[in-house]
Design a protein around this motif. Structure first.
Motif, short mmCIF file in Angstrom:
data_model
loop_
_atom_site.label_atom_id
_atom_site.label_comp_id
_atom_site.label_asym_id
_atom_site.label_seq_id
_atom_site.Cartn_x
_atom_site.Cartn_y
_atom_site.Cartn_z
N CYS A 94 18.92 -2.67 4.97
CA CYS A 94 18.07 -1.37 4.64
C CYS A 94 18.95 -0.27 5.15
CB CYS A 94 17.07 -1.66 5.94
SG CYS A 94 17.53 -1.30 7.74
N LEU A 95 20.20 -0.41 5.81
CA LEU A 95 21.14 0.50 6.03
C LEU A 95 21.57 1.28 4.70
CD1 LEU A 95 23.29 -0.95 8.99
CD2 LEU A 95 21.42 0.72 8.90
N GLN A 96 21.64 0.59 3.50
CA GLN A 96 22.01 1.08 2.35
C GLN A 96 21.10 1.89 1.84
OE1 GLN A 96 22.69 -2.48 -0.27
NE2 GLN A 96 24.07 -3.24 1.28
N LYS A 97 19.87 1.85 1.96
CA LYS A 97 18.67 2.59 1.62
C LYS A 97 18.49 3.91 2.51
CE LYS A 97 15.85 -1.12 -0.04
NZ LYS A 97 14.49 -1.95 0.34
N LEU A 98 19.32 3.89 3.65
CA LEU A 98 19.23 4.95 4.64
C LEU A 98 20.51 6.04 4.26
CD1 LEU A 98 18.08 3.54 7.80
CD2 LEU A 98 16.73 5.02 6.53
N GLY A 99 21.56 5.19 4.08
CA GLY A 99 22.70 5.94 3.85
C GLY A 99 23.01 6.94 2.64
N ILE A 129 8.12 -1.09 10.12
CA ILE A 129 8.40 -0.67 8.77
C ILE A 129 8.62 0.71 9.05
CG2 ILE A 129 7.37 0.02 6.48
CD1 ILE A 129 5.86 -2.54 6.75
N ILE A 130 9.55 1.59 8.62
CA ILE A 130 9.79 3.02 9.07
C ILE A 130 9.65 3.66 7.75
CG2 ILE A 130 11.20 2.53 10.81
CD1 ILE A 130 13.08 3.87 7.81
N ASN A 131 9.25 5.09 7.98
CA ASN A 131 9.17 5.96 6.96
C ASN A 131 10.59 6.69 6.93
OD1 ASN A 131 8.91 8.36 5.38
ND2 ASN A 131 6.79 8.84 6.12
N ARG A 132 11.38 6.53 5.90
CA ARG A 132 12.84 7.12 5.85
C ARG A 132 12.99 8.40 5.97
NH1 ARG A 132 16.04 5.98 0.60
NH2 ARG A 132 17.14 7.57 1.54
N ASP A 133 11.70 9.10 5.48
CA ASP A 133 11.90 10.76 5.63
C ASP A 133 11.81 11.29 7.15
OD1 ASP A 133 11.94 10.50 2.84
OD2 ASP A 133 9.73 10.66 2.65
N LYS A 134 11.40 10.30 8.10
CA LYS A 134 11.16 10.71 9.47
C LYS A 134 12.24 10.67 10.09
CE LYS A 134 6.98 11.86 8.24
NZ LYS A 134 6.48 13.45 8.18
N LEU A 185 0.67 -1.06 -0.06
CA LEU A 185 0.16 0.08 -0.07
C LEU A 185 0.68 1.23 -0.19
CD1 LEU A 185 -2.72 -0.74 2.48
CD2 LEU A 185 -3.04 -0.48 0.26
N LEU A 186 2.25 1.02 0.33
CA LEU A 186 2.92 2.26 0.76
C LEU A 186 3.95 2.56 -0.37
CD1 LEU A 186 3.40 1.39 4.45
CD2 LEU A 186 1.92 3.43 3.34
N PRO A 187 4.22 3.80 -0.50
CA PRO A 187 5.29 4.36 -1.54
C PRO A 187 6.68 3.40 -1.00
CG PRO A 187 4.22 6.16 -0.90
CD PRO A 187 3.81 5.12 -0.04
N GLU A 188 7.30 2.58 -2.29
CA GLU A 188 8.52 1.95 -1.92
C GLU A 188 9.84 2.71 -1.59
OE1 GLU A 188 8.94 -0.68 -5.16
OE2 GLU A 188 6.83 -1.54 -5.09
N LYS A 189 9.85 4.02 -2.18
CA LYS A 189 10.67 4.57 -2.02
C LYS A 189 11.06 5.42 -0.76
CE LYS A 189 9.09 8.93 -3.91
NZ LYS A 189 9.06 10.19 -4.89
N SER A 190 9.62 5.39 0.20
CA SER A 190 9.80 6.05 1.41
C SER A 190 9.85 5.01 2.59
CB SER A 190 8.65 6.86 1.42
OG SER A 190 8.89 8.10 0.54
N PHE A 191 9.26 3.73 2.23
CA PHE A 191 9.11 3.09 3.53
C PHE A 191 9.61 1.94 3.32
CE2 PHE A 191 5.25 5.79 3.72
CZ PHE A 191 5.11 5.96 5.03
N ILE A 192 10.27 1.46 4.50
CA ILE A 192 11.54 0.41 4.51
C ILE A 192 11.30 -0.49 5.62
CG2 ILE A 192 13.94 -0.29 4.56
CD1 ILE A 192 14.31 3.16 3.69
N ARG A 193 11.28 -1.99 5.48
CA ARG A 193 11.13 -2.90 6.44
C ARG A 193 12.37 -2.86 7.19
NH1 ARG A 193 7.43 -8.32 6.23
NH2 ARG A 193 7.33 -8.56 8.90
N VAL A 194 12.51 -2.69 8.28
CA VAL A 194 13.96 -2.75 9.13
C VAL A 194 13.87 -3.89 10.07
CG1 VAL A 194 14.37 -0.32 8.88
CG2 VAL A 194 13.28 -1.01 10.97
N HIS A 195 13.02 -4.65 10.35
CA HIS A 195 12.75 -5.66 11.26
C HIS A 195 11.29 -6.12 11.05
CE1 HIS A 195 11.95 -7.23 15.15
NE2 HIS A 195 13.01 -7.11 15.53
N ARG A 196 11.35 -7.55 11.47
CA ARG A 196 10.09 -8.39 11.44
C ARG A 196 8.94 -7.58 11.95
NH1 ARG A 196 8.14 -11.69 14.98
NH2 ARG A 196 9.61 -11.61 16.19
N ALA A 197 9.21 -6.63 12.78
CA ALA A 197 7.95 -6.33 13.44
C ALA A 197 7.75 -4.73 13.03
CB ALA A 197 7.96 -6.23 14.86
#
Length: 228
Positions: A223-228, A193-198, A179-191
């Protein structure tokens, strides 16, 4: 939706057959009392949904599901309630405790149909500025930019929003990514998902959104590669 049912008890399979015949959007293609026969069938046929017993000889339902490289949606059917939490960790659509009624079966099928519709959306529709979140009997319009992070909580996904607001939905956290924009939301843990813009800061073990610390799962370090 094309479905199969797997259960080592023929009587239980007959119940699923009878219920499925009354659900217009479910086509039960085959039933299996032998899990390995079912695995071979899944390797050769496109199936959208499995009704899957948990306690079976040779291999249990959860291990069967984990053995599939691209598993269909699954509704677990079992006489044992102690597996409920684990089943939702595997992103099960629902968990039917035997003996289950037709209305309860239909409710699970409706949830599966909702997920099926989400997955069938064209790619161009997956980048919305707002989404509708089912909260109880309501569909609540939510601005994507207001979402801070998502958290799995038992059978629910909690959306943590700006201004200390939150929403809960029975959509599994894995399906929320559809449902969410792939470029902004990243799953970082089984439990989580974060909004990278926040994100305010991060290290190799955790991410901060404001004062909230969110762990990075051992299998999600990429996921760190998507944040760096």
């Amino acid at each position: 939706m094309n479905a199969i049912a797997i259960d080592d008890e023929p009587i239980a399979l007959n119940v699923v057959k009878s219920h499925a015949a009354k659900v217009p959007f479910i086509t039960l293609q085959a039933t299996f009392t032998n899990a390995f026969d079912a695995i071979r069938y899944l390797q050769q046929n496109k199936i959208d949904l499995i009704f899957l017993d948990i306690k079976m000889p040779d291999i249990n339902g959860m291990d069967l599901l984990n053995s599939l490289s691209n598993p269909p949606m699954v509704i677990f059917t079992t006489a044992y309630s102690e597996h409920a939490v684990k089943s939702f960790e595997l992103d099960a659509i629902d968990y039917l405790l035997k003996p289950f009624s037709l209305p309860r079966f239909l409710k699970a099928c409706n949830k599966a149909m909702e997920m099926y519709d989400l997955r069938a959306r064209p790619e161009g529709i997956k980048q919305p500025s707002s989404i509708f979140i089912k909260d109880g009997y309501q569909q609540i319009k939510t601005q994507v930019e207001e979402i801070l992070y998502l958290e799995a909580s038992g059978n629910y996904t909690i959306l943590h929003l700006e201004n200390n607001k939150s929403l809960s939905t029975r959509v599994p956290i894995a399906e929320m990514l559809n449902l969410l924009p792939e470029k902004s939301f990243i799953r970082v843990h089984r439990a989580f998902i974060i909004n990278r813009d926040k994100v305010s800061k991060f290290d190799k073990f955790q991410i901060w959104i404001g004062q909230k610390s969110i762990p990075i799962g051992a299998t999600y370090t990429q996921c760190l590669q998507k944040l760096g």
